[in-house]
Design a protein around this motif. Sequence first.
Motif, short mmCIF file in Angstrom:
data_model
loop_
_atom_site.label_atom_id
_atom_site.label_comp_id
_atom_site.label_asym_id
_atom_site.label_seq_id
_atom_site.Cartn_x
_atom_site.Cartn_y
_atom_site.Cartn_z
N GLN A 194 -2.27 3.59 -15.53
CA GLN A 194 -2.18 1.88 -16.37
C GLN A 194 -3.52 1.76 -17.13
N LEU A 195 -4.52 2.40 -16.69
CA LEU A 195 -5.64 2.20 -17.81
C LEU A 195 -5.39 3.05 -19.04
N LEU B 47 -3.79 3.82 -11.01
CA LEU B 47 -4.61 2.94 -11.99
C LEU B 47 -4.87 4.16 -13.00
N SER B 48 -4.98 5.37 -12.96
CA SER B 48 -5.36 6.10 -14.26
C SER B 48 -4.28 5.98 -15.21
N ILE C 150 -3.55 5.19 -5.22
CA ILE C 150 -3.86 4.06 -6.16
C ILE C 150 -4.85 4.67 -7.35
#
Length: 620
Positions: A297-298, A294-295, A290
């Motif tokens: 996506q950000l 997540l990295s 995750i």
Amino acid sequence: MGPTDTSRPSSSETGDPIQGGAESPEHQENHASSQAKGSQSNREEQGRPTRRDFLALIGHIRPHWRRVALAGLLGLLGNGAALLQPLAAKWMIDTVSSAKGLTFSPVVALTALVIVGSVLAATGAYVLERMAAEVVHGARRRMVLHTLKLRVGAIQRPGEIITRVTADTTLLSKATSRALVDTLNAVLMLLATIALMASLDIVLLGVSGSVLAVVFAIGVLAVPRIARAQREMQASVGDLGSRLERVLGAFRTMKAFGGEKHEARSLDFAADAARNHAVGSAKWSAFSVIAGGLSTQLAFLAVLAIGGIRVADGSLGISTLIAFLLYLFSLSAPIGNLSQGIAELQSGIAAVRRIRELQALPGEKYDGAFCIKPDTPAAVDFENVSFDYGQGQTVLAGLTFKAEPGQTVALVGESGAGKTTVFSLMERFFDLTSGQIRLDGVDISTLSLSSLRSQIAYVEQEAPVFEGTLRENLLYAIAEPVPDDMLKIALQRTNLTDLLDTLPAGIDTPVGHRGITLSGGQRQRIAVARALIRQPRLLLLDEATSQLDAGNEKALVETLREIAGSTTVMIIAHRLSTVVNADKIFLLETGRVRASGTHSELAAHDRVYASLSRAQHLSH
């Protein structure tokens, strides 16, 4: 009968998950060596990869390096084709934006890159998985071969060993494929992608890189926790296998005593422990994955915001922004592969350590002089033999006796006198503490194990019968063809012809797991028949009549009389009726010969033997 209960402390007390218990001299030496490497042992306990771990992992792969190289090359080419796709997309957008409009060339190029990249990646994955299957196959063969050559005292928890041969080698498959090759490809893919992103726009690279670094660093914190959870999970699975093997080995006793609920609680406890550790590993693995996703996506949101502003003010082309975003999205695959590869590497390292522990167990040495098996009976000579099981408990203390060729010799005495240990030492299941055992005047420690054991037939007290047919049990481990007439003679001598008549397929009838379809007496007689077919020079019978009725016991005594002179027979017996006609009887007491002679001589002159004789209502 010598002590067979070698119960030892649990693995949690000893630190050895397979053996446990007191250490022999060679183990103590190894222990001292391990203490000298304390820091590395501590790192291994904490689940941190060491150089030794990686070398062991590479050792499994080294024989297959060509396939590894091919799979790596195909993977790199497939990844290379994927890396060119965003540039082809930029080319297509630029041609659409130009005065010429969309042309055929960029569309063909992009389509070709997609197809070729997919084919190359799939082929590389197949080669890699096939190589991993070969690695597991080789590891299992080596472990099985080593297990079969282990010393008798090394087998304390068979279920644990089975788990290491099966489950741990499965984890090795992932470690030798995805954990190494895919991780390496993921690193190269990341570096190449970052380089191409830098060539497109260094500002956007700085924005996305800063976000990726912060979030990915958080995910890396999960790595040691994954390793610890994996190691504990594999140990729990091994414990479950060991407990289940114990239950199945005494299945009838468990049923007879109504132990289902008790054993179910024990097995549930082990299964719960395995589940809890698996959940812990999954939790930290998911956290790592995750974090990587997540990295990405950000970073996408940050690049989209800043890139959109720059496109609006004309400092950045729309095709460049799209290509950059495509590269950013493509980072999710190598980041995910890297995160998963690290988790699987931890599993593989835990598996390699457990495999290494099994391979470190002491094995038998098969070298030594080879003696051609003569046709004459063997002479056995015990001279001042002492032995203990390494726990400070002396079993034999200066034992001395002789069995002349062709004699029938009996060992009698109370339980714990060392009788079964005598047979174990004859077979070299254990090494003497001191003294010497000679076969035909030759020290058995100088003979090869295959030469020694080919001259001996051993019927254990439990008289194990293997799963398979009656014929397969009678001919167990016999390489040369045996005429059916010899089988019939062995069955007649052991009073098994009536059993043979009741079997639906005769001698080729399956007898079930551990001979479950047979009575205890039938299993004993099959074990004796199996020994007779070998035509040994020395026949060892350990309580071979303990489950026989009077008629079958009498038949066996008659058989022993028939083979007298052609085979030296040594018998351990609590029932003196089996050995009253023995040429010589040795009464053992606390690991020594208390008295020796014929039945009549001992009954007349030794009070202990006379007491045993009276208790069994035998005449002098």
